[in-house]
Structures are given as structure tokens and as C-alpha cells.
Design an enzyme around this catalytic site. Structure first.
Site, PDB file in Angstrom:
ATOM      1  CG  ASP A  93      13.612  54.486  -7.918  1.00  0.00           C
ATOM      2  OD1 ASP A  93      13.474  54.934  -9.129  1.00  0.00           O
ATOM      3  OD2 ASP A  93      12.731  53.503  -7.750  1.00  0.00           O
ATOM      4  CD  GLU A 113      12.566  58.478 -11.053  1.00  0.00           C
ATOM      5  OE1 GLU A 113      11.927  57.873 -12.221  1.00  0.00           O
ATOM      6  OE2 GLU A 113      12.368  57.385 -10.088  1.00  0.00           O
TER       7      GLU A 113
END
Length: 614
Positions: free
Chosen positions: A262, A299
Site C-alpha cells: 500500500d 501501489e
């Protein structure tokens, strides 16, 4: 030489449990076995690690660490918090689960068709077992990988997962460690890989006791979620080890196939070797032990190919990264939205560029960011980019959580599907998009701290200020907000939703069966566009038979001409406007030739196939 050391509670049958915790400033550390209140003093070792063997501590034993005879806390590296984030940790036995996946062969990147889901909202039950019950649906659709939003233990029973405070403990309300293993085992039996979303850039606030043990955070930087984790300040070796051990655990003990990292742009590290490179190096060592590939997918909103470039070229060597530019180019073009970061997008030429190169902003000036931004990804293979038209962030971070279903027409939903699934990149769907789920996907939490709840409510409102959205943001703390976000599975009783799902199935089958898409290559992709008609021509010329996809990205029928560079005898293989896919036009020619004029139905995807190309 990096410092790597196993931490947490490690049970070995017949020997008991070895407890290891990092607490560099403590003068004394004990483990307290809550089942019988036995106190076991830990021995201090190098760098502030404390360890001891608890011979009587077996699977399920509740325990805490006592620091300097004053403060009791759960284990920072706990693998199970059966009673929530504020209570004792529990010992997990990784030796007794009966895995049935010894014949499972992890899939290469280019064969992944990813389906992102939230465990709580995906099924009626809202647990791992509920996901298992729906696997036949995903197999029928053609999915080859699921991506699970974070399952690290968070406060309460409902949360997106990015407020986790025990990165190695599997959320109890979902089914705990055993439940996750059963899900992974069932996925592998069904031919589906598992990608797990993990958060190494911050921890949630409630139940976060890391600072009681050591300098896990630094004052050098701040993130959107508060203080940054300490990846490059004093004592950072051991913080890095904390997260590296977490990644290795998921691959080794839970048979996870890939980790989605993330928001890596919030992993702030100015050291000579970035944490992400060290993480990739340690995962590579594990790969040699396991005998198969373990994928790391980032990401990032940096458009920085350093993440995915090989280490010998100065990169971090990660397998792939998300391309936000692809999403934004598609979304702005289809919806016409131009506020917030969508102000940088909305031109057809940007969609052409992202298809050919991977990024739109590759060293260009961004009006939204007010700076030059991004790097050139032309040389990076298409398999290194994961793309989508919807995901949890892009839906859930809207004020009202609207899916594309609420923003564009039914026929244009099929265009969005075609752009993703016929792109050269690794495609990802968000749960429910394949049939046009009507329910929103909203942001939800279940904190117990009233001040924190108010802070979350205020923060959400501030986050929406740069977008021209109307209405009142739903209350993240309300259980109703969570219930509204659960899938309805309307395709089971709605003809139009069933037809949309059938179109997704047809696209996925085409992607899996067409030689031209077996190993999609940007260098062998030809893209042409007409700004006046908003027609996009996409030609995959890698392997024969080749594919020619025509997208009418307008709400009117449009005339176009087949490009002269291609050969003859292109046969129709897919038409989104057919009645079986909820359309009203089925009289397209069954065969086309170079230079031929053709009228495309409004908001449509039309795909032809040929063995000959010039």
C-alpha cells in the site's frame, strides 16, 4: 549487512514457544502467560532484542509482554489477537494446518486476472468462509487471482483494513489465522492465486502500542496518517526487520502468492539502500527456499520506474506497480469529471499514451500537482503494470462512494471493461463491477474511541474539499454505512446485470484464449485515435491470430475507417452491442478489410481477429 531476525511467538511441537521482542530501552522484559499468570523473564540480547523459551506455552496460549515491571502490552509481532487489539496475544501453530496445495503452481504476472475484494463486504457472512463459498462464481467468471484488502488486526469488526495495528495478526472477526489459510488453500484448489494487501507505510491509531516498545516512528517526516514509520533514522534496522519478517510470514506460513504494498510513496527512506529494495532481496532469498516466485506489487502515485526496474539498473526490483494514470485517463474520459486530480486528465490522446507507454505523466508538468512529475516507462514490459477502471480507493474515496454504474451509461460500462481487459497490462476488477453492482463502496470504521471517531469524520470531509461533489458524507462509524457497501449480487435476478456479467466473461475468455494476448507487449501494440469521433483503434500484433479492437467512446454512432496498415479478412469475434450483452445493435459486418469504412454503435466495443497483418 542487514539485520534479520525472527520476532514474535514461534511454537515448535514438543519444545514450547520461543518468545522474541525488540525493546531497546527496556531494563527488564517478561512474558506473562495469561492462562496461568506464569511470568517468564526474557534475556536481553544484542540490539535490544529480548528472548526466552516458554516450554508450557502451546497453541492458543494467551500472553502479553511486561515492560520494566510496569506496563503490559500485546506482542507487536502478534499473529493472533482473539480478543481484539487491546487484549492479550495468542500463540499460533503453523505446523498443524493440512495444506492441500502441494501441486499448486504460482501464476506468472501476465496470466493474472485480478479481482479485488473486501472480506467483510464481499459475501453475506462477511468472513473468509463466505469468500470460499463464492469461489465458484469467480471461477465461472474466469478470474485467476483475488486481491484481498488488508486483514491485519484492526479495532472493532468493520474497517477497510488500513487502520490495522498488528500487521502479522489475521483479523479475528474474519476468521483469524485458520480462516485465512483455509481461504488460500481453497483458492489454490480452484486455480486462483491470492494477492494480499499489506500496509507498511503507517499503522492505525487505536490499539497502536509500538512506541511503548521502541522507536518505531520518526519525527523526521509526516505522512497523511501521522508520524512516519522509522525506516532510516536511529534504530531503523529493527523497524525494517519488523516489516520484512511480516512479508516473509505471509509467503511462508500462509502460502500467499503476492503482496500488494500500500502507498509506497509514504515509505520515507533516504538511506543508501531503500527499504523496498531490501524487502525484495529478502523475498528473493525466500523464493530460493520455497522453489517458486513470490511477487511484490507496489501501489505508488510517483510514476517512478525505479520501483520496478532491476536492481542492476538502479531499481528496487519489484515485480509490478499500479498505474493510476491508466485509471484516471479512463475515468476522466468516460465521466467528464475534471475536479481534483482528474483536472490533469480527460483527453483521448492521454489514453493513447498510457496504453503505449504505461504512464501519461512521464516527466510532464502536472497542473494539479503544480510540478513536473513522473518518469518514462516505455522500456518496462506491460506485465509490470496493474490497471483498472475501478478499485476500492477510487470508489470509496468519493464522498458518496459511487461506482461507475452511477456515473456512466450501461453501454459505457462495457467500454470501460474492454479498455481494461484488452489493454496490454495486468487487469484488475473491483468486486461487483462485472455485473454493475448498484450499492456504493463507502469508507467505514468501528473505532471505540469517541475522539478518534470525530477526527475520522472531520478528516473525511476535508479530504473531499478539492472535488466538486455535492451532498453529505455518510458517517464512517455507522454500521449502516458498512451494510450499504455489501454486494447485492443483482445479476442473479436482473437480466441486464447478468448480460453485463456475460460480456465480462466473454472479454476474459478472449483475453485468456487469444494468442495475441498471451504475453501482451506494448512494443507490438498499435494504437490510433480520432479526437473528433472519440474512436480508439487498438491492435495487438504479438502472436497470430491478431486482434483489432474498436472502441467508440462517445454516446453517438460514429463512422471510422479501418487503418490501411493492417491486412485483410478481419473476422468479428466480439460485439458489445449484441442483444445477449444487453445491446440493441447486431448488424455489424462479420468481416472487415483495411481501408473499409464502418459505423460503430454508440458506446461500444467491437473486436475482430485475423491471421494476416502487414
Amino acid at each position: 549487512m542487514s539485520i534479520t531476525r525472527e520476532i514474535g511467538a514461534h511454537y515448535a511441537p514438543g519444545n514450547g514457544t520461543l518468545f522474541t521482542v525488540w525493546a531497546p530501552a527496556a531494563k527488564q522484559v517478561d512474558v506473562v502467560l495469561k492462562d496461568n499468570d506464569q511470568i517468564i523473564p526474557l534475556q536481553r540480547e544484542a540490539f535490544g532484542y529480548w528472548t526466552a523459551l516458554g516450554e508450557e506455552a502451546g497453541p492458543g496460549t494467551r500472553y502479553t509482554y511486561r515492560l520494566d515491571e510496569e506496563m503490559e502490552r500485546p506482542d507487536p509481532a502478534s499473529q493472533h489477537q482473539p480478543d481484539g487489539v487491546h487484549q492479550a496475544s495468542a500463540v499460533v501453530d503453523h505446523t498443524n494446518f493440512q495444506w492441500n496445495d502441494k501441486n499448486w503452481k504460482p501464476l506468472p504476472l501476465e496470466q493474472l486476472l485480478i479481482y479485488e475484494l473486501h472480506v467483510g463486504a464481499f459475501s453475506e457472512e462477511g468472513i473468509f468462509q463466505g469468500v470460499i463459498g463464492k469461489l465458484p462464481e469467480l471461477v465461472d467468471l474466469g478470474i485467476t487471482a483475488i486481491e484481498i484488502m488488508p486483514v491485519a488486526q484492526f479495532p472493532g469488526s468493520r474497517n477497510w483494513g488500513y487502520d490495522g495495528v498488528f500487521p502479522s495478526a489475521v483479523q479475528e472477526s474474519y476468521g483469524g489465522p485458520e480462516g485465512l489459510k483455509k481461504l488460500v488453500d481453497a483458492c489454490h484448489a480452484a486455480g486462483i492465486a491470492v494477492v494480499l494487501d499489506v500496509v507498511y507505510n503507517h499503522l492505525g491509531p487505536e490499539g497502536n502500542y509500538l512506541n511503548d516498545f521502541g522507536p518505531y516512528f520518526t519525527d523526521k517526516y509526516n505522512t497523511p496518517w501521522g508520524k512516519a514509520l522509522n525506516f532510516d533514522d536511529a534504530h531503523s534496522d529493527h523497524v525494517r526487520n519488523f516489516f520484512i519478517q511480516n512479508a516473509l510470514m505471509w509467503f511462508r506460513d500462509y502460502h500467499i502468492d503476492a503482496l500488494r504494498l500500500d502507498a509506497v510513496h509514504a515509505i520515507l527512506d533516504t538511506g543508501a539502500k531503500h527499504f523496498l529494495q531490501e524487502l525484495q532481496e529478502q523475498v528473493a532469498h525466500l523464493e530460493m527456499q520455497l522453489g517458486h516466485r513470490c511477487l511484490l506489487i507496489a501501489e505508488s502515485d510517483l510514476n517512478d520506474v525505479r520501483l520496478i526496474n532491476p536492481m542492476e539498473k538502479g531499481g528496487y526490483g519489484l515485480a509490478a506497480q499500479w498505474s493510476d494514470d491508466f485509471h484516471h485517463a479512463v475515468h476522466a474520459l468516460l465521466t467528464g469529471e475534471d475536479s481534483g486530480y482528474y483536472s490533469d486528465f480527460g483527453k483521448l490522446e492521454q489514453l493513447v499514451k498510457v496504453l503505449q507507454h504505461g504512464f501519461v505523466y512521464d516527466g510532464l508538468y502536472s497542473e494539479h500537482r503544480k510540478r513536473t512529475f513522473g518518469s518514462d516507462a516505455t522500456a518496462n514490459p506491460a506485465r509490470q503494470f496493474v490497471v483498472c477502471s475501478q478499485n476500492h480507493d477510487q470508489i470509496g474515496n468519493r464522498m458518496l462512494g459511487e461506482r461507475l454504474t452511477q456515473l456512466i451509461s450501461y453501454d459505457m460500462l462495457k467500454v470501460a471493461a474492454g479498455l481494461v481487459l484488452l489493454s496490454p497490462f495486468v487487469p484488475m476488477l473491483f468486486m461487483g463491477e462485472e455485473y454493475g453492482e448498484q450499492n456504493p463502496f463507502l469508507y467505514f470504521v468501528s473505532h471505540s474511541d469517541k475522539d478518534l471517531v470525530e477526527a475520522v469524520r472531520k478528516g473525511r470531509k476535508e479530504e473531499f474539499s478539492s472535488f466538486a461533489w455535492q451532498g453529505e458524507a455518510p458517517d464512517p462509524q455507522s454500521e449502516e454505512t458498512f451494510r450499504k457497501s455489501k454486494l447485492q449480487r443483482t445479476y442473479e435476478h436482473s437480466a441486464s446485470h447478468r448480460q453485463l456479467r456475460d460480456f465480462y466473461k466473454a472479454l476474459i475468455q478472449l483475453r485468456k484464449s487469444a494468442p495475441a494476448l498471451a504475453q501482451p507487449d506494448k512494443a507490438r501494440l498499435h494504437v490510433y485515435a480520432d479526437d473528433h469521433t472519440h474512436v480508439l483503434h487498438l491492435i495487438h500484433s504479438g502472436e497470430s491470430p491478431y486482434l483489432y479492437a474498436l472502441f467508440n467512446i462517445s454516446n453517438q454512432p460514429q463512422k471510422t475507417t479501418i487503418v490501411k496498415e493492417v491486412g485483410a479478412a478481419w473476422k468479428l469475434v466480439l460485439n458489445s452491442s449484441e442483444s445477449r450483452y444487453g445491446g440493441a445493435v447486431s448488424d455489424l459486418p462479420q468481416e472487415i478489410n483495411a481501408g473499409q469504412a464502418l459505423t460503430l454503435p454508440a458506446a461500444s466495443v467491437t473486436v475482430f481477429q485475423s491471421n494476416i497483418i502487414l
